[in-house]
Design a protein around this motif. Structure first.
Motif, PDB file in Angstrom:
ATOM      1  N   ILE A  49     -18.934   0.860 -23.932  1.00 35.29           N
ATOM      2  CA  ILE A  49     -19.511   1.951 -23.145  1.00 35.29           C
ATOM      3  C   ILE A  49     -20.609   2.608 -23.991  1.00 35.29           C
ATOM      4  CG2 ILE A  49     -19.068   4.135 -21.992  1.00 35.29           C
ATOM      5  CD1 ILE A  49     -16.156   3.105 -21.634  1.00 35.29           C
ATOM      6  N   LEU A  50     -21.833   2.609 -23.448  1.00 33.00           N
ATOM      7  CA  LEU A  50     -22.957   3.197 -24.171  1.00 33.00           C
ATOM      8  C   LEU A  50     -23.125   4.681 -23.887  1.00 33.00           C
ATOM      9  CD1 LEU A  50     -25.559   0.348 -23.648  1.00 33.00           C
ATOM     10  CD2 LEU A  50     -24.148   0.784 -25.651  1.00 33.00           C
ATOM     11  N   LYS A  51     -22.764   5.088 -22.684  1.00 36.21           N
ATOM     12  CA  LYS A  51     -22.897   6.507 -22.311  1.00 36.21           C
ATOM     13  C   LYS A  51     -21.511   7.083 -22.085  1.00 36.21           C
ATOM     14  CE  LYS A  51     -27.204   5.997 -19.830  1.00 36.21           C
ATOM     15  NZ  LYS A  51     -27.799   6.090 -18.512  1.00 36.21           N
ATOM     16  N   GLU A  91     -19.513   3.369 -31.894  1.00 34.14           N
ATOM     17  CA  GLU A  91     -20.054   4.318 -32.878  1.00 34.14           C
ATOM     18  C   GLU A  91     -21.385   3.826 -33.433  1.00 34.14           C
ATOM     19  OE1 GLU A  91     -17.037   4.844 -35.857  1.00 34.14           O
ATOM     20  OE2 GLU A  91     -15.768   6.030 -34.528  1.00 34.14           O
ATOM     21  N   LYS A  92     -21.495   2.536 -33.687  1.00 31.76           N
ATOM     22  CA  LYS A  92     -22.734   1.993 -34.250  1.00 31.76           C
ATOM     23  C   LYS A  92     -23.875   1.993 -33.229  1.00 31.76           C
ATOM     24  CE  LYS A  92     -20.644  -0.765 -37.872  1.00 31.76           C
ATOM     25  NZ  LYS A  92     -21.326  -0.219 -39.031  1.00 31.76           N
ATOM     26  N   LEU A  93     -23.521   1.909 -31.952  1.00 32.91           N
ATOM     27  CA  LEU A  93     -24.547   1.907 -30.919  1.00 32.91           C
ATOM     28  C   LEU A  93     -24.786   3.281 -30.293  1.00 32.91           C
ATOM     29  CD1 LEU A  93     -23.678  -1.391 -29.032  1.00 32.91           C
ATOM     30  CD2 LEU A  93     -25.462  -1.027 -30.732  1.00 32.91           C
ATOM     31  N   ALA A  94     -23.994   4.277 -30.686  1.00 34.05           N
ATOM     32  CA  ALA A  94     -24.090   5.606 -30.070  1.00 34.05           C
ATOM     33  C   ALA A  94     -25.443   6.249 -30.335  1.00 34.05           C
ATOM     34  CB  ALA A  94     -22.969   6.502 -30.573  1.00 34.05           C
ATOM     35  N   VAL A  95     -25.910   6.179 -31.572  1.00 33.65           N
ATOM     36  CA  VAL A  95     -27.190   6.784 -31.918  1.00 33.65           C
ATOM     37  C   VAL A  95     -28.207   5.655 -31.936  1.00 33.65           C
ATOM     38  CG1 VAL A  95     -28.397   8.185 -33.621  1.00 33.65           C
ATOM     39  CG2 VAL A  95     -25.920   8.381 -33.377  1.00 33.65           C
TER      40      VAL A  95
END
Length: 158
Positions: A154-156, A74-78
């Motif tokens: 998972i980033l994407k 969640e922190k790396l999603a945006v």
């Protein structure tokens, strides 16, 4: 009355064997105890408040890893990671939980990862992965200990 005296004399002479036993030294006992401890495992895994209600040790561990992975995602999603490195879909993050409940994050890259600017990715991760909920450290024999583990993030999501 005489058999009673013989019995007492017999017990008195035979009881001397209990006094001449060697008591192990403190160092020997310590070494024996240290060898008996499994240093690769902890008694209680780290946990977050959400997972504290779970009684089963394996389920609590699984809950903790799911919550941590979800929070990191969640922190790396945006973030700019997916824009800067569109081919990067998953990143492994080494998470260190110190005994004082502080967290440290370190990205793990393959040995041949010259295609990525590891310093830039590391700085992005350190800037984004802050303000986590309170995490209780792992416990070994009643004492908080440092733990490390690697989470695939998972980033994407497609």
């Amino acid at each position: 009355m005489r058999p009673f005296y013989f019995l007492i004399l017999f017990l008195l002479f035979n009881s001397c064997q209990y006094f001449d036993k060697q008591v192990p030294s403190e160092k020997d006992l310590l070494q024996k105890e240290l060898k008996a401890i499994n240093w690769k495992e902890v008694d209680e895994f780290p946990s977050v408040v959400y997972c504290e209600k779970i009684e089963n040790k394996a389920q609590r561990k699984e809950c903790f890893f799911e919550v941590m992975t979800q929070l990191i995602q969640e922190k790396l999603a945006v973030d700019t990671l997916s824009i800067l490195y569109p081919e990067l879909d998953t990143i492994e993050v080494k998470v260190t939980i110190l005994p004082n409940s502080t967290l440290e994050f370190e990205p793990q890259f393959p040995k041949d990862s010259v295609a990525y600017d590891t310093i830039k990715i590391d700085s992005i991760l350190k800037a984004r992965l802050i303000n986590f909920p309170k995490i209780n450290p792992a416990i070994k024999r009643g004492i908080p200990v440092k733990t490390q583990f690697i989470l695939p993030v998972i980033l994407k999501v497609e």
